[in-house]
Design an enzyme around this catalytic site. Structure first.
Site, PDB file in Angstrom:
ATOM      1  N   GLU A 189      -7.480   8.675   6.346  1.00  0.00           N
ATOM      2  CA  GLU A 189      -7.728   8.992   7.747  1.00  0.00           C
ATOM      3  C   GLU A 189      -8.283  10.585   7.851  1.00  0.00           C
ATOM      4  O   GLU A 189      -7.304  11.613   8.200  1.00  0.00           O
ATOM      5  CB  GLU A 189      -6.521   9.217   8.932  1.00  0.00           C
ATOM      6  CG  GLU A 189      -5.877   7.837   8.976  1.00  0.00           C
ATOM      7  CD  GLU A 189      -4.792   7.633   9.948  1.00  0.00           C
ATOM      8  OE1 GLU A 189      -4.289   8.622  10.392  1.00  0.00           O
ATOM      9  OE2 GLU A 189      -4.409   6.578  10.628  1.00  0.00           O
ATOM     10  N   ASN A 194      -7.270   1.785  10.001  1.00  0.00           N
ATOM     11  CA  ASN A 194      -6.096   2.037  10.501  1.00  0.00           C
ATOM     12  C   ASN A 194      -6.077   1.794  12.148  1.00  0.00           C
ATOM     13  O   ASN A 194      -6.879   2.599  12.554  1.00  0.00           O
ATOM     14  CB  ASN A 194      -5.651   3.396  10.102  1.00  0.00           C
ATOM     15  CG  ASN A 194      -5.159   3.568   8.695  1.00  0.00           C
ATOM     16  OD1 ASN A 194      -5.325   2.535   7.858  1.00  0.00           O
ATOM     17  ND2 ASN A 194      -4.857   4.763   8.215  1.00  0.00           N
ATOM     18  N   HIS A 217      -2.858  11.145   1.012  1.00  0.00           N
ATOM     19  CA  HIS A 217      -2.496  10.835   2.334  1.00  0.00           C
ATOM     20  C   HIS A 217      -1.964  12.339   2.836  1.00  0.00           C
ATOM     21  O   HIS A 217      -0.756  12.371   2.930  1.00  0.00           O
ATOM     22  CB  HIS A 217      -1.456   9.682   2.329  1.00  0.00           C
ATOM     23  CG  HIS A 217      -1.087   9.076   3.600  1.00  0.00           C
ATOM     24  ND1 HIS A 217      -1.385   7.663   3.854  1.00  0.00           N
ATOM     25  CD2 HIS A 217      -0.859   9.566   5.008  1.00  0.00           C
ATOM     26  CE1 HIS A 217      -1.039   7.454   5.372  1.00  0.00           C
ATOM     27  NE2 HIS A 217      -0.661   8.635   5.729  1.00  0.00           N
ATOM     28  N   ARG A 237       0.882  -1.081  -0.092  1.00  0.00           N
ATOM     29  CA  ARG A 237       0.040   0.021  -0.061  1.00  0.00           C
ATOM     30  C   ARG A 237       0.906   1.201   0.108  1.00  0.00           C
ATOM     31  O   ARG A 237       1.704   1.400   0.923  1.00  0.00           O
ATOM     32  CB  ARG A 237      -1.094  -0.021   1.230  1.00  0.00           C
ATOM     33  CG  ARG A 237      -1.791   1.293   1.462  1.00  0.00           C
ATOM     34  CD  ARG A 237      -2.463   1.471   2.766  1.00  0.00           C
ATOM     35  NE  ARG A 237      -3.160   2.744   2.794  1.00  0.00           N
ATOM     36  CZ  ARG A 237      -3.260   3.349   3.794  1.00  0.00           C
ATOM     37  NH1 ARG A 237      -2.581   3.086   4.856  1.00  0.00           N
ATOM     38  NH2 ARG A 237      -3.689   4.689   3.605  1.00  0.00           N
ATOM     39  N   GLU A 249      -3.498  -0.150   8.232  1.00  0.00           N
ATOM     40  CA  GLU A 249      -2.358   0.257   8.781  1.00  0.00           C
ATOM     41  C   GLU A 249      -2.371  -0.485  10.519  1.00  0.00           C
ATOM     42  O   GLU A 249      -3.575  -0.472  10.888  1.00  0.00           O
ATOM     43  CB  GLU A 249      -2.294   1.775   9.295  1.00  0.00           C
ATOM     44  CG  GLU A 249      -1.843   2.860   7.752  1.00  0.00           C
ATOM     45  CD  GLU A 249      -1.479   4.017   8.135  1.00  0.00           C
ATOM     46  OE1 GLU A 249      -1.399   4.494   9.321  1.00  0.00           O
ATOM     47  OE2 GLU A 249      -1.742   4.855   7.209  1.00  0.00           O
ATOM     48  N   TYR A 288      -4.133   1.421  15.939  1.00  0.00           N
ATOM     49  CA  TYR A 288      -2.954   1.369  16.458  1.00  0.00           C
ATOM     50  C   TYR A 288      -3.247   1.344  18.102  1.00  0.00           C
ATOM     51  O   TYR A 288      -2.305   0.407  18.821  1.00  0.00           O
ATOM     52  CB  TYR A 288      -1.992   2.837  16.407  1.00  0.00           C
ATOM     53  CG  TYR A 288      -1.736   2.918  15.038  1.00  0.00           C
ATOM     54  CD1 TYR A 288      -0.458   2.308  14.773  1.00  0.00           C
ATOM     55  CD2 TYR A 288      -2.294   3.499  13.965  1.00  0.00           C
ATOM     56  CE1 TYR A 288       0.221   2.406  13.565  1.00  0.00           C
ATOM     57  CE2 TYR A 288      -1.777   3.791  12.688  1.00  0.00           C
ATOM     58  CZ  TYR A 288      -0.427   3.329  12.503  1.00  0.00           C
ATOM     59  OH  TYR A 288      -0.113   3.292  11.106  1.00  0.00           O
TER      60      TYR A 288
END
Ligand code: PNW
Length: 484
Positions: free
Chosen positions: A171, A313, A124, A78, A383, A315
């Site tokens: 995002e 995404n 992005h 990606r 991600e 985290y």
């Protein structure tokens, strides 16, 4: 390995990056400046003195980087396109830079030659500076969606014969909130940040949000009508968002706070995009007139196409505590406090190399179930990753030994497997962030998310241990026999 840890045989996996974080060569090949070039060169610096002028020099070293992908066994990769490399001034009537098209064409061919599937993000965070100067960029909802539509169409036309996996925007929450509420990302606008000279935290993030929703919707409408039938690809969007649990599990107002926080993070975009519904009630109630309405004309555009997948995404996770008293106009979290420990003092997860990132695999599993339950689309993890504790100050020899990252990957893969085999969630792929250490935006070159160590003086790449074990982790999970 137990059946609960299986992954389907067609599970897609690989590594991710973004243009401004790795490419460098900002003035080569006819590229125009983006808001990140400007932001990184502000005085005094708002990025610890760091900029993307050279970054990892991927622009000149992509062949070497793709050899790493082969070595790591990746099936997919990606990456993002720099809008201002392709249309230097950004707008729908501005000239196309054939050299930029050529560069990405070479990149795509270099991946395909190696048998690696390209996953392309159109945006992005690197808006052409010219659009910001011309009409305010993401603050001009009507203009920017038309320029984004033309940019997207051009990419489908030129690359869609070889690219079948598209992500419109990465995002939008971070772009809107960090760019226009806290001012900690480009273009750095804020009314609550002492470094910002312009901005209005009470109003601008909500405009930037709508502009991105409508830009996504237009790109999807164009793809659905003019490209998907012949190119047979799929298109989605990558949304960030942590999972939240109540700070006090016996307090109903904290339970509401946790849910409300996730609506402000995710529902803001996912309601209109996946459900073709208005913003969450909690946002309308708190923000009132400051939240720009989605009109019947907007819904006609949203309804003109179908978003194929949810790019997640992920985290970390947090605890949410309700906020007592009046809510300031500059609040963007949904009237809550965020905590990394709950009322009993239990930490949400193990510390990584960055303060905001704790490893929370169990809450990841809940997050997957919640998102799939609400929006019902196949999920690709676009991600997931972390810096190891202390990694920022390590030498290359030290950093390549990264058991923390290996454990982080393994535990998060466990959660994906369990979500699939036990919770009935459809997860179809996983991209580790990141292929190599790179420019971590306003944190500069300190935090290292890569599975490859980048020496920023020599630009030498050295694989960390985590890069080489992912292939085996996936192979082991895909070998597990599942009872019919
Ligand atoms: C993502 N947070 O950003 C971006 O998509 C990447 O470009 C970036 O390098 C990566 O995550 C690591 O940070 C985020 O504070 C930035 O919660 C900040 C947060 C989340 C995601």
């Amino acid at each position: 390995m137990p059946e609960s840890l299986a992954l389907p045989n067609d599970f897609e996996w690989g590594f991710a990056t973004a243009a401004y974080q790795i490419e460098g060569a900002v003035k080569e090949g006819g590229r125009g400046p983006s808001i990140w070039d400007t932001y990184c060169h502000l005085e005094p610096s708002r990025t610890n003195g760091a900029n993307g002028d050279v970054a990892c020099d991927h622009y000149h070293r992509y062949d070497e980087d793709f050899d790493l992908l082969t070595k790591y066994g990746a099936k997919a990769y990606r990456f993002s396109l720099s809008w201002s490399r392709i249309i230097p001034l950004g707008g729908r009537l501005d000239p196309v830079n054939e050299e930029g098209i050529e560069f990405y064409s070479k990149l795509i061919d270099a991946l395909l030659r190696r048998g690696i599937t390209p996953w392309v993000t159109l945006y992005h965070w690197d808006l052409p500076q010219a659009l910001h100067d011309r009409y305010g960029g993401w603050l001009n909802v009507e203009e920017v969606q038309l320029d984004f539509e033309r940019y997207a169409r051009l990419c489908f036309e030129r690359f869609g014969d070889r690219v079948q996996n598209w992500i419109t925007i990465n995002e939008p929450w971070i772009q809107a909130i960090y760019g226009y509420a806290t001012g900690s990302n480009a273009p750095g606008r804020s009314s609550i940040n002492k470094h910002s000279t312009e901005g209005n935290t009470a109003t601008e993030p909500w405009l930037a949000g709508k502009a991105q929703i409508m830009s996504h919707a237009r790109a999807v409408a164009v793809y659905s009508r003019d490209f998907r039938p012949s190119q047979k690809g799929q298109i989605g969007i990558s949304l960030n968002g942590d999972y939240y649990e109540p700070w006090d599990s016996n307090e109903p107002r904290d339970k509401e706070a946790a849910e409300r926080r996730m609506e402000f993070h995710i529902g803001w975009f996912a309601n209109p995009i996946f459900l073709k519904k208005d913003y969450p009630e909690s946002m309308k109630k708190q923000l009132g007139e400051r939240l720009p309405a989605l009109t019947p004309a907007d819904f006609a555009i949203l309804n003109a196409g179908e978003t194929d997948f949810y790019g997640m995404n992920y985290y970390t996770s947090q605890f949410a505590r309700h906020l007592d008293g009046p809510v300031p106009e500059t609040d963007y979290l949904g009237a809550i406090h965020e905590h990394q420990e709950n009322k009993d003092g239990s930490p949400v997860g193990e510390e990584s190399g960055l303060a905001w990132l704790r490893s929370c695999p169990d809450m990841f599993r809940k997050h997957l179930a919640r998102v799939y339950g609400l929006y019902g689309k196949p999920i690709y993890i676009t991600e997931n990753g972390c810096p190891c504790p202390g990694e920022e100050n390590m030498t290359c020899e030290e950093a390549v030994n990264d058991p923390f990252r290996i454990r982080y990957f393994d535990s998060h893969l466990d959660s994906i497997s369990k979500a699939i085999t036990q919770d009935g969630v459809v997860v179809k792929g996983y991209f580790a962030w990141a292929l190599l250490d790179n420019l971590e935006w306003s944190d500069g070159y300190g935090p290292r998310f890569g599975v490859t160590f980048t020496d920023y003086t020599t630009l030498k790449r050295t694989p960390k241990k985590s890069a080489l074990v992912l292939k085996d982790m996936f192979a082991a999970r895909q070998r597990v026999k599942v009872a019919a």
